[in-house]
Motif scaffolding. Structure first.
Motif, PDB file in Angstrom:
ATOM      1  N   LYS A 181       0.753  -1.330   0.269  1.00 32.89           N
ATOM      2  CA  LYS A 181      -0.159   0.113   0.008  1.00 32.89           C
ATOM      3  C   LYS A 181       0.813   1.117   0.114  1.00 32.89           C
ATOM      4  CE  LYS A 181      -3.596   2.769   0.883  1.00 32.89           C
ATOM      5  NZ  LYS A 181      -4.489   2.880  -0.083  1.00 32.89           N
ATOM      6  N   VAL A 182       1.832   1.189   0.833  1.00 35.20           N
ATOM      7  CA  VAL A 182       2.928   2.536   1.067  1.00 35.20           C
ATOM      8  C   VAL A 182       3.493   2.568  -0.488  1.00 35.20           C
ATOM      9  CG1 VAL A 182       5.026   3.236   1.767  1.00 35.20           C
ATOM     10  CG2 VAL A 182       3.426   2.119   3.195  1.00 35.20           C
ATOM     11  N   LEU A 183       4.141   1.596  -1.139  1.00 35.08           N
ATOM     12  CA  LEU A 183       4.560   1.795  -2.607  1.00 35.08           C
ATOM     13  C   LEU A 183       3.565   2.260  -3.614  1.00 35.08           C
ATOM     14  CD1 LEU A 183       6.994  -1.254  -2.425  1.00 35.08           C
ATOM     15  CD2 LEU A 183       7.448   1.046  -2.030  1.00 35.08           C
ATOM     16  N   THR A 184       2.380   1.598  -3.386  1.00 29.12           N
ATOM     17  CA  THR A 184       1.521   1.884  -4.302  1.00 29.12           C
ATOM     18  C   THR A 184       1.004   3.400  -4.376  1.00 29.12           C
ATOM     19  OG1 THR A 184       0.405  -0.227  -4.473  1.00 29.12           O
ATOM     20  CG2 THR A 184      -0.966   1.466  -5.281  1.00 29.12           C
ATOM     21  N   GLU A 185       0.922   3.901  -3.074  1.00 27.15           N
ATOM     22  CA  GLU A 185       0.650   5.435  -3.039  1.00 27.15           C
ATOM     23  C   GLU A 185       1.699   6.340  -3.346  1.00 27.15           C
ATOM     24  OE1 GLU A 185      -2.241   6.544  -2.330  1.00 27.15           O
ATOM     25  OE2 GLU A 185      -3.294   5.099  -1.606  1.00 27.15           O
ATOM     26  N   LEU A 186       2.910   5.901  -3.250  1.00 21.59           N
ATOM     27  CA  LEU A 186       4.029   6.680  -3.654  1.00 21.59           C
ATOM     28  C   LEU A 186       3.983   6.721  -5.164  1.00 21.59           C
ATOM     29  CD1 LEU A 186       6.804   5.532  -1.379  1.00 21.59           C
ATOM     30  CD2 LEU A 186       5.794   7.836  -1.200  1.00 21.59           C
ATOM     31  N   VAL A 187       3.812   5.495  -5.959  1.00 19.24           N
ATOM     32  CA  VAL A 187       3.730   5.549  -7.440  1.00 19.24           C
ATOM     33  C   VAL A 187       2.403   6.391  -7.828  1.00 19.24           C
ATOM     34  CG1 VAL A 187       2.965   4.036  -9.412  1.00 19.24           C
ATOM     35  CG2 VAL A 187       4.769   3.353  -7.592  1.00 19.24           C
ATOM     36  N   ASN A 188       1.345   6.419  -6.994  1.00 17.76           N
ATOM     37  CA  ASN A 188       0.322   7.413  -7.304  1.00 17.76           C
ATOM     38  C   ASN A 188       0.605   8.918  -7.563  1.00 17.76           C
ATOM     39  OD1 ASN A 188      -1.455   5.074  -7.846  1.00 17.76           O
ATOM     40  ND2 ASN A 188      -2.326   5.176  -5.747  1.00 17.76           N
ATOM     41  N   ALA A 189       1.401   8.939  -6.230  1.00 18.13           N
ATOM     42  CA  ALA A 189       1.995  10.283  -6.249  1.00 18.13           C
ATOM     43  C   ALA A 189       3.003  10.832  -7.042  1.00 18.13           C
ATOM     44  CB  ALA A 189       2.468  10.441  -4.691  1.00 18.13           C
ATOM     45  N   GLY A 190       3.476   9.944  -8.100  1.00 20.81           N
ATOM     46  CA  GLY A 190       4.681  10.248  -9.080  1.00 20.81           C
ATOM     47  C   GLY A 190       5.687   9.497  -9.018  1.00 20.81           C
ATOM     48  N   ALA A 191       5.804   8.671  -7.962  1.00 19.36           N
ATOM     49  CA  ALA A 191       7.100   7.730  -7.958  1.00 19.36           C
ATOM     50  C   ALA A 191       7.250   6.883  -9.357  1.00 19.36           C
ATOM     51  CB  ALA A 191       7.248   6.895  -6.750  1.00 19.36           C
ATOM     52  N   ASP A 192       8.504   6.504  -9.656  1.00 15.39           N
ATOM     53  CA  ASP A 192       8.667   5.673 -10.665  1.00 15.39           C
ATOM     54  C   ASP A 192       7.973   4.358 -10.287  1.00 15.39           C
ATOM     55  OD1 ASP A 192       9.679   3.564 -12.920  1.00 15.39           O
ATOM     56  OD2 ASP A 192      11.184   5.192 -13.298  1.00 15.39           O
ATOM     57  N   PRO A 193       7.055   3.888 -11.274  1.00 15.06           N
ATOM     58  CA  PRO A 193       6.613   2.323 -11.195  1.00 15.06           C
ATOM     59  C   PRO A 193       7.457   1.267 -10.808  1.00 15.06           C
ATOM     60  CG  PRO A 193       5.283   3.354 -12.685  1.00 15.06           C
ATOM     61  CD  PRO A 193       6.608   4.313 -12.473  1.00 15.06           C
ATOM     62  N   GLU A 194       8.747   1.543 -10.987  1.00 17.41           N
ATOM     63  CA  GLU A 194       9.706   0.581 -10.711  1.00 17.41           C
ATOM     64  C   GLU A 194       9.826   0.078  -9.361  1.00 17.41           C
ATOM     65  OE1 GLU A 194      13.946   2.764 -10.449  1.00 17.41           O
ATOM     66  OE2 GLU A 194      13.596   1.569 -12.312  1.00 17.41           O
ATOM     67  N   ILE A 195       9.474   0.929  -8.686  1.00 12.94           N
ATOM     68  CA  ILE A 195       9.609   0.757  -7.091  1.00 12.94           C
ATOM     69  C   ILE A 195       8.582  -0.204  -6.838  1.00 12.94           C
ATOM     70  CG2 ILE A 195      10.469   3.286  -6.739  1.00 12.94           C
ATOM     71  CD1 ILE A 195       7.538   3.670  -5.386  1.00 12.94           C
ATOM     72  N   LEU A 196       7.794  -0.739  -7.409  1.00 16.24           N
ATOM     73  CA  LEU A 196       6.817  -1.904  -7.019  1.00 16.24           C
ATOM     74  C   LEU A 196       7.739  -3.198  -7.136  1.00 16.24           C
ATOM     75  CD1 LEU A 196       3.496  -0.685  -8.481  1.00 16.24           C
ATOM     76  CD2 LEU A 196       3.984  -0.716  -6.272  1.00 16.24           C
ATOM     77  N   TYR A 197       8.530  -3.366  -8.045  1.00 15.60           N
ATOM     78  CA  TYR A 197       9.234  -4.443  -8.220  1.00 15.60           C
ATOM     79  C   TYR A 197      10.772  -4.598  -8.043  1.00 15.60           C
ATOM     80  CZ  TYR A 197      10.262  -2.912 -12.920  1.00 15.60           C
ATOM     81  OH  TYR A 197      10.593  -2.259 -14.024  1.00 15.60           O
ATOM     82  N   ILE A 198      11.460  -3.462  -7.908  1.00 17.86           N
ATOM     83  CA  ILE A 198      12.814  -4.055  -8.057  1.00 17.86           C
ATOM     84  C   ILE A 198      13.277  -4.106  -6.534  1.00 17.86           C
ATOM     85  CG2 ILE A 198      13.410  -2.434 -10.270  1.00 17.86           C
ATOM     86  CD1 ILE A 198      14.232  -0.095  -8.277  1.00 17.86           C
ATOM     87  N   ASN A 199      14.217  -4.719  -6.559  1.00 17.72           N
ATOM     88  CA  ASN A 199      14.846  -5.031  -5.083  1.00 17.72           C
ATOM     89  C   ASN A 199      15.627  -3.486  -4.750  1.00 17.72           C
ATOM     90  OD1 ASN A 199      15.487  -6.680  -2.874  1.00 17.72           O
ATOM     91  ND2 ASN A 199      17.557  -6.813  -3.704  1.00 17.72           N
ATOM     92  N   LYS A 200      15.551  -3.343  -3.269  1.00 20.75           N
ATOM     93  CA  LYS A 200      15.973  -2.286  -2.436  1.00 20.75           C
ATOM     94  C   LYS A 200      15.518  -0.958  -3.352  1.00 20.75           C
ATOM     95  CE  LYS A 200      19.695  -4.797  -0.425  1.00 20.75           C
ATOM     96  NZ  LYS A 200      21.162  -4.752  -0.148  1.00 20.75           N
TER      97      LYS A 200
END
Length: 542
Positions: A181-200
């Motif tokens: 949920k944290v990562l998804t909200e960050l992506v919704n706020a403009g973070a690169d979608p890669e944070i959902l799957y890349i390690n670290k």
């Protein structure tokens, strides 16, 4: 859907090779495969020069039932877990009161966001400035040495994590998938979608600024209220129940539900809470230095001939050494291709931290090299660890010349017990600047001895770690909060009803992701408590 784990592929591969690996593993045809998505991608660098990417894949196939039966004994083929976030409550229209959230670091932001999404219209109080104005003050301090105690690398919208590497990984237990949920909200706020799957995954400071602003706008659009330069000066408690807060301006705000997400550096707030009788206790933390090496040295050691490969990026490391004196020394908050930054929040005291931008393309790698300490090292009141931090930061300020220059020493000189007078090939990145000298008086003797033993041990794992020209910069004292404000299973203080200690400052998180997770956990507890309280009010009114 099916989840496949441990799918290994070479660094240089294309999409067709991923599909081929799926078909081979499941022994199906291309016609049986409907779709796939990457859940996680990491790399295996245990053999330098022979590095593989390792995937966790979610598969949609026409043969799911048959394959689950066929691979029921294979731990690498399982049903895809449901990571969908579901709100635990929805605020009624006749809600009598509003919750207060103190602090807009990752924990406070996510607590506020979840409460707003559930309709509870939180009032979020931040002692510092908005993230843009705060950035001006922080960079101004680094350049002009003008510290604003209320607006700096510790205080202001986004919290201490804004001026860091923006790391988004954690080892905390997360059975409810709050991290997703944290990562998804960050992506919704403009973070690169890669944070959902890349390690670290990481975001970087400049990108975090925009993301924090977008999250604030979302909270406000949902009825939340964020008030900057609103320091909480007092907490009102009646018969063990929170009743509200008083701001430094003198304004009183009533609420029976207060989330305390103040971060690890709100020392005046800790003192006020102790005076008000809120139970807290000293907890372990760590102290040490920042160490800088050429990033190329770390890359070559970790990746060998593959150093510089675009998929791998700048290499990191994680080190630990158990010393003869019983202490443990470890690397902390490693920032590949980053800089050492001034993280002071109190006049006359000096603190360092590490930061990277998204590209991680600066010439130096830096990390904290810290020694674990416990309340046995600082006996006394619950705030004794905080007092130790202050003494060490004051000593660092003096050793740096009293101008917010940081005291520094070359690793070779530190190991050989001699002061440094000139720099070598490694140029320190800390701003305002570094005053070379002798760091042996900047930490307790046991910490100095432990770090002197650990650095050569680390050199055995990363050749070049003990290079003479690598530079140490002091001091790193705010690795975590020196206190824990104990809470019950429902996240309320053990002796103050309606007070919800949360995040890193209260001793329940250590980094952006874990703080965000704790913010969600606490928001859920507040929402359920407010629903129960509101139902009681309605019953009594009838």
């Amino acid at each position: 859907m099916l989840r496949l784990t441990e799918i290994k592929l070479p660094l240089d591969h294309d999409e067709s090779e991923i599909q081929a690996a799926i078909l081979k593993k499941l022994q199906i045809t291309a016609a049986d495969l409907i779709s796939y998505s990457i859940f996680k991608r990491s790399y295996d660098a245990r053999k330098r020069g022979e590095i593989f990417l390792v995937y966790i894949l979610d598969i949609e196939t026409t043969q799911e039932k048959r394959l689950l039966q066929r691979f029921k004994k294979d731990p690498h083929v399982i049903p895809t877990p449901d990571t969908t976030y579901r709100f635990v409550a929805q605020a009624p229209r006749d809600l009598a009161t509003r919750p207060i959230v103190i602090g807009t670091g990752p924990c406070g932001l996510f607590a506020g966001l979840l409460l707003a999404q559930m309709g509870f219209r939180p009032i979020i109080l931040e002692r510092g400035k908005s993230v843009r104005d705060r950035s001006v003050d922080t960079f101004g301090f680094w350049i002009k040495k003008r510290l604003n105690p209320e607006s700096n690398a510790q205080f202001g919208e986004g919290g201490a994590g804004t001026f860091s590497d923006g790391k988004l990984y954690s080892q905390v237990s997360d059975p409810h998938h709050y991290g997703r949920k944290v990562l998804t909200e960050l992506v919704n706020a403009g973070a690169d979608p890669e944070i959902l799957y890349i390690n670290k995954p990481h975001i970087g400071t400049y990108r975090l600024v925009k993301i924090v602003q977008t999250m604030r706008a979302k909270i406000e659009s949902l009825g939340g209220e964020i008030r900057f330069q609103s320091r909480v000066e007092d907490l009102h408690i009646e018969q063990g129940q929170v009743r509200g807060v008083t701001l430094a301006s003198g304004e009183y705000i009533a609420s029976n539900h207060v989330v305390l997400a103040v971060g690890h550096s709100a020392r005046d707030t800790f003192g006020m809470l102790l005076e008000r009788g809120v139970y807290m206790e000293a907890k372990p933390f760590s102290i040490g230095f920042r160490i800088e090496h050429p990033q190329s040295v770390i890359d070559r050691c970790r990746f060998g001939s593959l150093a510089g490969h675009p998929v791998l990026g700048a290499a990191d490391y994680k080190l630990v050494h158990h010393c003869q004196n019983g202490r443990s020394v470890y690397s902390f908050c490693m920032c590949p291709g980053g800089t050492v930054v001034a993280a002071a929040s109190e006049p006359g005291r000096l603190v360092t931290n590490g930061m990277s931008q998204y590209a991680r393309d600066e010439s130096n790698a830096n990390s904290a090299i810290v020694v674990g300490i416990t309340p046995d090292d600082y006996p006394g009141s619950p705030l004794a660890g905080m007092d130790l931090q202050r003494r060490l930061e004051e000593q660092a300020f003096k050793l740096g010349g009293g101008t917010y220059y940081a005291p520094g020493q070359l690793v070779g000189d530190f190991l050989n017990h001699r002061p440094s007078t000139t720099l070598g090939t490694v140029q320190p990145s800390y701003k305002p600047g570094v005053q070379l000298g002798d760091l042996s008086t900047s930490l307790p003797d046991y910490a100095i001895a432990a770090i002197r033993e650990a650095i050569p041990a680390f050199d055995q794992k990363i050749p070049g770690f003990a290079m003479n020209d690598a530079i140490l910069t002091g001091v790193e004292t705010r690795t975590s909060s020196p206190i824990r404000i104990k809470r019950q299973e429902d996240c309320q203080s053990i002796n103050t009803a309606g007070l919800y200690p949360a995040g890193e400052g209260a001793g329940y998180a250590g980094g952006i992701l874990s703080a965000g997770i704790d913010g969600i956990r606490v928001a859920e507890a507040v929402a359920l408590s407010m629903l129960r309280a509101n139902e009681g009010i309605l019953l009594n009114s009838k």
